[in-house]
Write a protein that holds these residues in place. Structure first.
Motif, mmCIF file in Angstrom:
data_model
loop_
_atom_site.group_PDB
_atom_site.id
_atom_site.type_symbol
_atom_site.label_atom_id
_atom_site.label_comp_id
_atom_site.label_asym_id
_atom_site.label_seq_id
_atom_site.Cartn_x
_atom_site.Cartn_y
_atom_site.Cartn_z
ATOM 1 N N LEU A 145 1.003 -1.495 0.186
ATOM 2 C CA LEU A 145 0.111 -0.301 -0.108
ATOM 3 C C LEU A 145 0.703 1.211 0.164
ATOM 4 O O LEU A 145 1.073 2.083 -0.758
ATOM 5 C CB LEU A 145 -0.890 -0.392 1.452
ATOM 6 C CG LEU A 145 -2.082 -1.034 1.407
ATOM 7 C CD1 LEU A 145 -2.672 -0.836 3.065
ATOM 8 C CD2 LEU A 145 -3.139 -0.408 -0.360
ATOM 9 N N ILE A 146 1.610 1.027 0.913
ATOM 10 C CA ILE A 146 3.026 2.505 0.942
ATOM 11 C C ILE A 146 3.520 2.427 -0.140
ATOM 12 O O ILE A 146 3.536 3.546 -1.405
ATOM 13 C CB ILE A 146 3.896 2.301 1.855
ATOM 14 C CG1 ILE A 146 2.997 2.382 3.011
ATOM 15 C CG2 ILE A 146 5.108 3.254 1.578
ATOM 16 C CD1 ILE A 146 3.808 1.518 4.590
ATOM 17 N N GLU A 203 5.937 12.961 4.441
ATOM 18 C CA GLU A 203 4.708 13.374 4.720
ATOM 19 C C GLU A 203 3.351 12.105 4.213
ATOM 20 O O GLU A 203 2.413 12.187 5.134
ATOM 21 C CB GLU A 203 4.034 15.068 4.724
ATOM 22 C CG GLU A 203 5.296 15.521 5.677
ATOM 23 C CD GLU A 203 5.205 16.968 5.268
ATOM 24 O OE1 GLU A 203 5.032 17.953 6.222
ATOM 25 O OE2 GLU A 203 5.331 17.034 4.082
ATOM 26 N N GLN A 204 3.438 11.722 2.640
ATOM 27 C CA GLN A 204 2.696 10.864 2.051
ATOM 28 C C GLN A 204 2.431 9.878 2.861
ATOM 29 O O GLN A 204 1.632 9.147 3.143
ATOM 30 C CB GLN A 204 3.500 11.225 0.448
ATOM 31 C CG GLN A 204 2.991 12.458 0.269
ATOM 32 C CD GLN A 204 3.469 12.160 -1.437
ATOM 33 O OE1 GLN A 204 3.911 10.994 -2.064
ATOM 34 N NE2 GLN A 204 4.260 12.950 -1.944
ATOM 35 N N GLU A 205 4.030 9.391 3.550
ATOM 36 C CA GLU A 205 3.805 8.240 3.428
ATOM 37 C C GLU A 205 3.458 8.178 5.283
ATOM 38 O O GLU A 205 3.024 6.726 5.535
ATOM 39 C CB GLU A 205 5.338 7.977 4.369
ATOM 40 C CG GLU A 205 5.359 5.965 4.725
ATOM 41 C CD GLU A 205 6.769 5.370 4.615
ATOM 42 O OE1 GLU A 205 7.135 4.331 5.233
ATOM 43 O OE2 GLU A 205 7.599 6.149 4.131
ATOM 44 N N SER A 206 3.255 8.831 5.784
ATOM 45 C CA SER A 206 2.824 9.309 7.167
ATOM 46 C C SER A 206 1.571 9.696 6.962
ATOM 47 O O SER A 206 0.773 8.123 7.846
ATOM 48 C CB SER A 206 3.088 10.594 7.999
ATOM 49 O OG SER A 206 2.713 10.487 9.155
ATOM 50 N N ALA A 207 0.979 10.166 6.423
ATOM 51 C CA ALA A 207 -1.031 9.809 6.007
ATOM 52 C C ALA A 207 -1.421 8.148 5.489
ATOM 53 O O ALA A 207 -2.280 7.707 6.330
ATOM 54 C CB ALA A 207 -0.691 11.052 4.928
ATOM 55 N N ILE A 208 -0.086 7.685 4.730
ATOM 56 C CA ILE A 208 -0.693 6.709 4.318
ATOM 57 C C ILE A 208 -0.772 5.417 5.611
ATOM 58 O O ILE A 208 -1.301 5.015 5.627
ATOM 59 C CB ILE A 208 0.251 5.992 3.127
ATOM 60 C CG1 ILE A 208 -0.035 6.989 1.929
ATOM 61 C CG2 ILE A 208 -0.316 4.529 3.161
ATOM 62 C CD1 ILE A 208 1.431 6.968 1.258
ATOM 63 N N PHE A 268 -5.717 10.103 -4.682
ATOM 64 C CA PHE A 268 -5.803 10.912 -5.807
ATOM 65 C C PHE A 268 -5.481 12.225 -4.359
ATOM 66 O O PHE A 268 -5.881 13.433 -4.801
ATOM 67 C CB PHE A 268 -6.871 11.381 -6.508
ATOM 68 C CG PHE A 268 -6.511 10.661 -7.855
ATOM 69 C CD1 PHE A 268 -5.814 12.017 -8.654
ATOM 70 C CD2 PHE A 268 -6.479 9.512 -8.281
ATOM 71 C CE1 PHE A 268 -5.542 11.378 -9.901
ATOM 72 C CE2 PHE A 268 -6.326 9.020 -9.716
ATOM 73 C CZ PHE A 268 -5.325 9.847 -10.411
ATOM 74 N N ILE A 269 -6.125 12.661 -3.247
ATOM 75 C CA ILE A 269 -5.701 13.223 -1.878
ATOM 76 C C ILE A 269 -4.724 13.322 -1.515
ATOM 77 O O ILE A 269 -4.416 13.917 -1.875
ATOM 78 C CB ILE A 269 -6.665 13.008 -0.869
ATOM 79 C CG1 ILE A 269 -7.961 12.421 -0.644
ATOM 80 C CG2 ILE A 269 -6.220 13.342 0.244
ATOM 81 C CD1 ILE A 269 -8.710 11.963 0.118
ATOM 82 N N LEU A 270 -3.427 12.808 -1.778
ATOM 83 C CA LEU A 270 -2.204 13.063 -2.124
ATOM 84 C C LEU A 270 -2.234 14.014 -3.365
ATOM 85 O O LEU A 270 -0.785 14.708 -2.747
ATOM 86 C CB LEU A 270 -1.471 11.640 -2.018
ATOM 87 C CG LEU A 270 -1.433 10.915 -0.296
ATOM 88 C CD1 LEU A 270 -0.805 9.652 -1.030
ATOM 89 C CD2 LEU A 270 -1.397 11.539 0.435
ATOM 90 N N VAL A 271 -2.315 13.604 -4.162
ATOM 91 C CA VAL A 271 -2.139 14.050 -5.166
ATOM 92 C C VAL A 271 -1.855 15.527 -5.973
ATOM 93 O O VAL A 271 -1.276 16.135 -6.334
ATOM 94 C CB VAL A 271 -2.356 13.195 -6.981
ATOM 95 C CG1 VAL A 271 -1.900 14.075 -7.893
ATOM 96 C CG2 VAL A 271 -2.275 12.612 -7.479
ATOM 97 N N LEU A 313 -4.871 5.688 5.489
ATOM 98 C CA LEU A 313 -4.861 4.694 4.541
ATOM 99 C C LEU A 313 -4.927 2.775 5.447
ATOM 100 O O LEU A 313 -5.962 2.896 5.236
ATOM 101 C CB LEU A 313 -4.601 4.401 3.479
ATOM 102 C CG LEU A 313 -4.288 3.396 1.913
ATOM 103 C CD1 LEU A 313 -5.728 3.709 1.146
ATOM 104 C CD2 LEU A 313 -3.404 3.743 0.955
ATOM 105 N N ILE A 314 -3.755 2.473 5.882
ATOM 106 C CA ILE A 314 -3.526 1.242 5.916
ATOM 107 C C ILE A 314 -4.426 0.754 7.440
ATOM 108 O O ILE A 314 -5.094 0.107 7.206
ATOM 109 C CB ILE A 314 -2.146 1.117 6.674
ATOM 110 C CG1 ILE A 314 -1.326 1.093 5.408
ATOM 111 C CG2 ILE A 314 -2.034 -0.195 7.363
ATOM 112 C CD1 ILE A 314 0.266 1.302 5.548
#
Length: 203
Positions: free
Chosen positions: A95-96, A186-191, A174-177, A195-196
């Protein structure tokens, strides 16, 4: 246009229309060269080497063209991402890596980003984020084997279908995009935070 009709029309343009692929490829080159707003049907027809009327018979309007081009771009990205996702040893890592690579590659697509930025009526955004959008099929392709392994190992929540999981991954990407201020860390932190936990079976 109804969602089921949109799905069929996109499939017909890319897979069944005699000129669909050449029109889409010509549109991508024109959008890259002139920008989305300044590209005309005449430009696309000339680039594709076909009559203007043929373009109109193949794509019904500008929003339809934007959707088909977006679908093509995302399909190409999905084909690149799938091997990366398939190589990951566990569901969370898949996922990441899959999400971060998808964001990076879409942001690197000049035409993809131009389409997001240039549509004042949010048509492309709706097409990309709508739960019933045919774009979900790309995420299903990317994560199909990963979902299968995750289910066999009990990692993927049993109350979610593959399509529901794929739709949520697509929307989160697409939220991240659109969150262009977020770094890769920061993207990985949000995931990891959002997400996970929404997809993985709780301990």
């Amino acid at each position: 246009m109804k969602k089921t009709e949109m799905k069929m029309v996109i499939k017909e343009v890319l897979e069944e229309s005699a000129h669909g692929e050449s029109i889409v490829e010509a549109a991508i080159r024109c959008f890259d060269r002139f920008g989305v707003a300044k590209t005309t049907v005449d430009d696309i027809a000339a680039e594709a080497g076909i009559a203007r009327a043929t373009v109109y018979r193949t794509v019904s309007n500008r929003d339809h063209l934007y959707s088909v081009v977006s679908y093509k771009i995302l399909g190409d990205i999905a084909a690149e991402i799938k091997p990366i996702v398939d190589r990951q040893a566990d569901f969370s890592t898949a996922l990441i890596r899959g999400s971060i690579e998808s964001v990076r590659r879409f942001r690197a697509s000049k035409v993809g980003m131009l389409l997001l930025e240039a549509t004042g009526d949010l048509g492309v955004e709706r097409f990309l984020i709508d739960p019933q959008s045919p774009v979900v099929n790309h995420m299903l392709l990317v994560f199909r084997e990963t979902f299968k392994r995750a289910r066999e190992g009990g990692a993927l929540r049993r109350d979610l279908s593959d399509r529901e999981a794929a739709a949520w991954i697509r929307s989160f990407i697409f939220i991240l995009v659109l969150s262009s201020n977020l770094s890769k860390k920061e993207q990985e932190s949000a995931i990891r935070k959002f997400l996970i936990p929404s997809l993985v079976t709780p301990p």
